[in-house]
Scaffold this motif. Structure first.
Motif, short mmCIF file in Angstrom:
data_model
loop_
_atom_site.label_atom_id
_atom_site.label_comp_id
_atom_site.label_asym_id
_atom_site.label_seq_id
_atom_site.Cartn_x
_atom_site.Cartn_y
_atom_site.Cartn_z
N GLY A 49 15.99 4.28 5.50
CA GLY A 49 14.92 3.64 4.74
C GLY A 49 14.66 4.20 3.35
N LEU A 50 15.58 4.95 2.81
CA LEU A 50 15.37 5.52 1.48
C LEU A 50 15.09 4.45 0.42
CD1 LEU A 50 15.19 8.05 -0.26
CD2 LEU A 50 17.65 7.88 -0.65
N PRO A 51 15.76 3.31 0.44
CA PRO A 51 15.46 2.31 -0.60
C PRO A 51 13.98 1.89 -0.60
CG PRO A 51 17.52 1.77 0.46
CD PRO A 51 16.92 2.90 1.26
N ILE A 52 13.41 1.63 0.56
CA ILE A 52 12.00 1.23 0.60
C ILE A 52 11.10 2.42 0.29
CG2 ILE A 52 11.73 1.49 3.10
CD1 ILE A 52 10.02 -1.12 0.86
N ARG A 53 11.50 3.61 0.67
CA ARG A 53 10.69 4.79 0.35
C ARG A 53 10.59 5.01 -1.16
NH1 ARG A 53 13.65 7.47 4.56
NH2 ARG A 53 14.53 8.86 3.00
N LEU A 56 8.06 2.69 -2.35
CA LEU A 56 6.75 3.16 -1.93
C LEU A 56 6.27 4.33 -2.78
CD1 LEU A 56 7.04 2.85 1.94
CD2 LEU A 56 5.72 1.41 0.38
N TRP A 57 7.18 5.17 -3.21
CA TRP A 57 6.80 6.28 -4.10
C TRP A 57 6.23 5.72 -5.41
CZ3 TRP A 57 12.04 8.89 -2.92
CH2 TRP A 57 11.94 9.65 -1.74
N ILE A 58 6.86 4.67 -5.91
CA ILE A 58 6.35 4.03 -7.12
C ILE A 58 4.98 3.41 -6.84
CG2 ILE A 58 6.72 2.11 -8.74
CD1 ILE A 58 9.77 2.70 -8.36
N LEU A 59 4.85 2.76 -5.69
CA LEU A 59 3.57 2.14 -5.33
C LEU A 59 2.49 3.17 -5.07
CD1 LEU A 59 4.67 -0.75 -2.98
CD2 LEU A 59 3.76 -0.91 -5.29
N LYS A 60 2.87 4.34 -4.67
CA LYS A 60 1.88 5.39 -4.45
C LYS A 60 1.13 5.67 -5.75
CE LYS A 60 1.52 10.03 -2.54
NZ LYS A 60 2.27 11.12 -1.93
N ILE A 61 1.82 5.53 -6.85
CA ILE A 61 1.22 5.73 -8.16
C ILE A 61 0.39 4.50 -8.55
CG2 ILE A 61 1.72 6.08 -10.61
CD1 ILE A 61 4.32 7.52 -9.65
N HIS A 62 0.90 3.32 -8.26
CA HIS A 62 0.25 2.06 -8.64
C HIS A 62 0.06 1.18 -7.41
CE1 HIS A 62 1.13 3.12 -12.78
NE2 HIS A 62 2.38 3.33 -12.43
N TRP A 63 -0.52 1.69 -6.35
CA TRP A 63 -0.53 1.01 -5.06
C TRP A 63 -1.36 -0.25 -5.03
CZ3 TRP A 63 -4.77 0.75 -1.64
CH2 TRP A 63 -5.88 1.50 -2.01
N THR A 64 -2.15 -0.52 -6.00
CA THR A 64 -2.94 -1.75 -6.00
C THR A 64 -2.09 -2.99 -6.22
OG1 THR A 64 -3.46 -1.48 -8.34
CG2 THR A 64 -5.05 -0.62 -6.75
N LYS A 65 -0.84 -2.82 -6.65
CA LYS A 65 0.04 -3.97 -6.86
C LYS A 65 0.52 -4.59 -5.55
CE LYS A 65 1.97 -2.45 -11.25
NZ LYS A 65 3.19 -2.10 -11.97
N SER A 66 0.41 -3.85 -4.45
CA SER A 66 0.94 -4.34 -3.18
C SER A 66 -0.10 -4.22 -2.08
CB SER A 66 2.20 -3.56 -2.80
OG SER A 66 2.72 -4.05 -1.59
N PRO A 67 -0.89 -5.26 -1.88
CA PRO A 67 -1.94 -5.19 -0.86
C PRO A 67 -1.40 -5.15 0.56
CG PRO A 67 -1.81 -7.39 -1.78
CD PRO A 67 -0.89 -6.52 -2.59
#
Length: 76
Positions: A49-53, A56-67
């Motif tokens: 699952g490294l590709p999705i991780r 997710l690392w990027i979303l951790k910074i800007h997590w409001t983009k993905s509800p």
């Protein structure tokens, strides 16, 4: 594929999945890798699952983009 486009496609795939399977509880992101590959979001899975991780690392910074994603663990 650009990150923003990838995030939108992931959201779409997850939304469709949870509409079809409303009884689904919390699922690890890596368990969706076959579905993401099937939908052309990623070419292949490696390192469990490294590709999705990475996304997710990027979303951790800007997590409001993905509800659809609820971060698990400590958000520093």
């Amino acid at each position: 594929m650009k990150t923003n486009e990838r995030i939108l496609r992931i959201n779409s795939v997850l939304q469709n999945h949870f509409i079809k399977h409303p009884q689904s509880g919390m699922v690890l992101a890596k368990e969706f890798m076959p579905l993401f590959i099937e939908n052309g979001i990623f070419n292949k899975d490696y390192r469990e699952g490294l590709p999705i991780r990475k996304v997710l690392w990027i979303l951790k910074i800007h997590w409001t983009k993905s509800p659809m994603f609820m971060p698990k663990g400590n958000l520093k």
